[in-house]
Scaffold this motif. Structure first.
Motif, mmCIF file in Angstrom:
data_model
loop_
_atom_site.group_PDB
_atom_site.id
_atom_site.type_symbol
_atom_site.label_atom_id
_atom_site.label_comp_id
_atom_site.label_asym_id
_atom_site.label_seq_id
_atom_site.Cartn_x
_atom_site.Cartn_y
_atom_site.Cartn_z
ATOM 1 N N LYS A 190 9.925 29.240 35.437
ATOM 2 C CA LYS A 190 11.147 28.756 34.802
ATOM 3 C C LYS A 190 12.222 29.822 34.975
ATOM 4 C CE LYS A 190 8.269 26.633 31.200
ATOM 5 N NZ LYS A 190 7.983 26.614 29.741
ATOM 6 N N PHE A 209 16.521 30.775 34.121
ATOM 7 C CA PHE A 209 17.872 30.521 33.630
ATOM 8 C C PHE A 209 18.814 31.499 34.310
ATOM 9 C CE2 PHE A 209 21.352 31.803 30.792
ATOM 10 C CZ PHE A 209 22.017 30.588 30.678
ATOM 11 N N TYR A 229 19.499 25.882 34.607
ATOM 12 C CA TYR A 229 18.118 26.060 34.171
ATOM 13 C C TYR A 229 17.235 25.248 35.105
ATOM 14 C CZ TYR A 229 13.765 25.767 31.601
ATOM 15 O OH TYR A 229 12.440 25.825 31.260
#
Length: 466
Positions: free
Chosen positions: A453, A455, A438
């Motif tokens: 962001k 993941f 992450y």
């Protein structure tokens, strides 16, 4: 190259630490002698050493932009936007490799078929695919596709091998990149010579790259160009790897990217101490880039370096890295390569004009606690002082070189990441790896990477058929 006060401080710390602990890693000088054995003399035969195997990789990524950032895609002729993008691809490599024929000159062939199966085919999710999912001109995912990833012939005399065709190559300037479902590869001719005990030579000339998420070959372009249509016909590279001490490894390479630049690389890694008490690893990477020929990327005069200091005690490792770009343009490298060995090349490359950056990272190897194969890591990096206001390398031509970076005035950014990985140690799935990461990146208004962001979950399974 002028080292900053922070870089000099890090060097001083490494010198002091070096005298404070035992030195089980040998610091002995390694004399250069002829290699003791000839790899070709041990050739088993074209058929006798034939192998068939490969890997399959499940690659998943979910990204979210924030602070006003969005992804876009076309639907019914209308451009739509939202904050999220998801890519999910199964990439499989089937590699068939012969052995070298016996005799003075050995001959070998290698062929690898790359296949991608798209598991998330939503046009809204993939947002045009980028370099993650192959999409057509309308932004629709190509559900399943294949190509020849590798196809070459190799000739070997003693410990020197000449390779012609589509191939992998690894150096500080031209390097295969494998951070997607499938890796890149290069079309051309290269050689690798290991005739000496601690000194090897590599070189090559390449005219095409096979991108990670494309079926066709492409000409080389750069990662940070403001005009993706600017391409080069040839990349020449030559260099050497030298280990003067058992504890010190060095590498020096140069490359001529026709009508773009001449780029030079030097890297060194030194190990000291004992990880059961305290081990020290110091790394230096330095690049010099200057424009060449027709200067299709504009005027370039760039010095960039990184200095890292890693401390290891049993299961624990702590790393500090400082990086600096001395130039009014990006530190740039070839697109679809991993030709950036700088310590702070993370999700962001921290390579803006005149940028300085610092990273601190921690890792733990759970093998020390009875769980071999399991590792965790966390890091934080910050970049500051990004200043493109002095850039004139495009000579006022819109779309040339790094046009647009002039708005970067005191930009800054930061990146945080956490990850874990596990490698199966035995059984039918031995060497299978699962990696979860992450990352969060936050940039100021005109910093090139924005705020995002991500993941990722990646599972890689090797297999052998013959």
């Amino acid at each position: 190259m002028k080292l900053s006060s922070k870089a000099l401080l890090a060097l001083a710390i490494s010198s002091i630490t070096a005298t404070a602990y035992a030195e089980p890693v040998s610091q002995d000088f390694v004399p250069t002698t002829l290699a003791g054995t000839s790899a070709q003399s041990e050739a088993k035969g074209f058929i006798e050493d034939f192998s068939l195997g490969g890997t399959t990789r499940n690659w998943y990524s979910h990204e979210s932009k924030y602070r006003g950032g969005t992804f876009s895609y076309e639907k019914h002729g209308v451009t739509r936007t939202d904050r999220n993008r998801t890519n999910w691809v199964q990439g499989t490599i089937l590699n068939a490799s012969s052995g070298f024929t016996q005799g003075t000159v050995g001959v070998k062939t290698e062929v690898a078929v790359y296949n991608a199966l798209v598991l998330d085919r939503s046009k809204r999710d993939i947002k045009g695919g980028s370099n993650r999912t192959l999409a057509d001109s309308d932004g629709n995912a190509v559900d399943q596709w294949s190509k020849l990833g590798l196809a070459n012939v190799q000739f070997r005399v003693s410990n020197t091998t000449l390779t012609a065709g589509r191939q992998n190559f690894s150096s500080g300037i031209v390097d295969t990149i494998g951070n997607r479902a499938l890796p890149s590869s290069f079309e051309g001719v290269s050689f690798n010579s290991e005739e000496f005990s601690n000194l090897s030579f590599q070189g090559g000339v390449f005219d095409r790259v096979s991108p990670r998420t494309e079926q066709s070959l492409s000409k080389f372009r750069t990662e940070y160009t403001s005009n993706s249509n600017v391409e080069t016909d040839k990349v020449y590279t030559l260099g050497a790897n030298y280990q003067p001490f058992k504890s010190l490894k060095t590498s020096i390479f140069g490359a001529n990217v026709k009508d773009f630049w001449n780029q030079y690389y030097f890297g060194a890694t030194h190990e000291l101490g004992d990880s059961q008490t305290l081990a020290l690893t110091t790394g230096l990477n330095y690049y010099k880039t200057v424009d060449e020929g027709k200067k299709l990327m504009g005027d370039i005069d760039n010095d960039t370096y990184s200095l890292s200091l890693g401390l290891t005690h049993q299961a624990h490792s702590l790393t500090f890295a400082y990086q600096a770009v001395n130039g009014n343009e990006y530190f740039d490298y070839l697109h679809e390569t991993n030709g950036i060995y700088l310590a702070n090349s993370l999700t962001s490359d921290f390579n803006g004009p005149n940028e300085k950056s610092f990273q601190i990272a921690y890792g733990i190897n759970m093998a020390e606690y009875g769980v071999p194969g399991l590792k965790f890591n966390v890091y934080s990096a910050r970049g500051w002082g990004i200043d493109g206001t002095h850039y004139t390398g495009n000579r006022g031509v819109v779309g040339k070189g790094y046009d647009g970076i002039q708005v970067q005035d005191g930009e800054k950014h930061q990146e945080y990441g956490v990850g874990s990985s596990y490698a199966i140690q035995s059984g039918p799935l031995k060497a299978t790896t699962v990696r979860a990461t992450y990352v969060e990146h936050r940039g100021s208004e005109f910093q090139s990477d924005g705020s995002i962001k991500e993941f990722r979950l990646v599972t890689t399974i090797p297999f052998n058929i013959l």
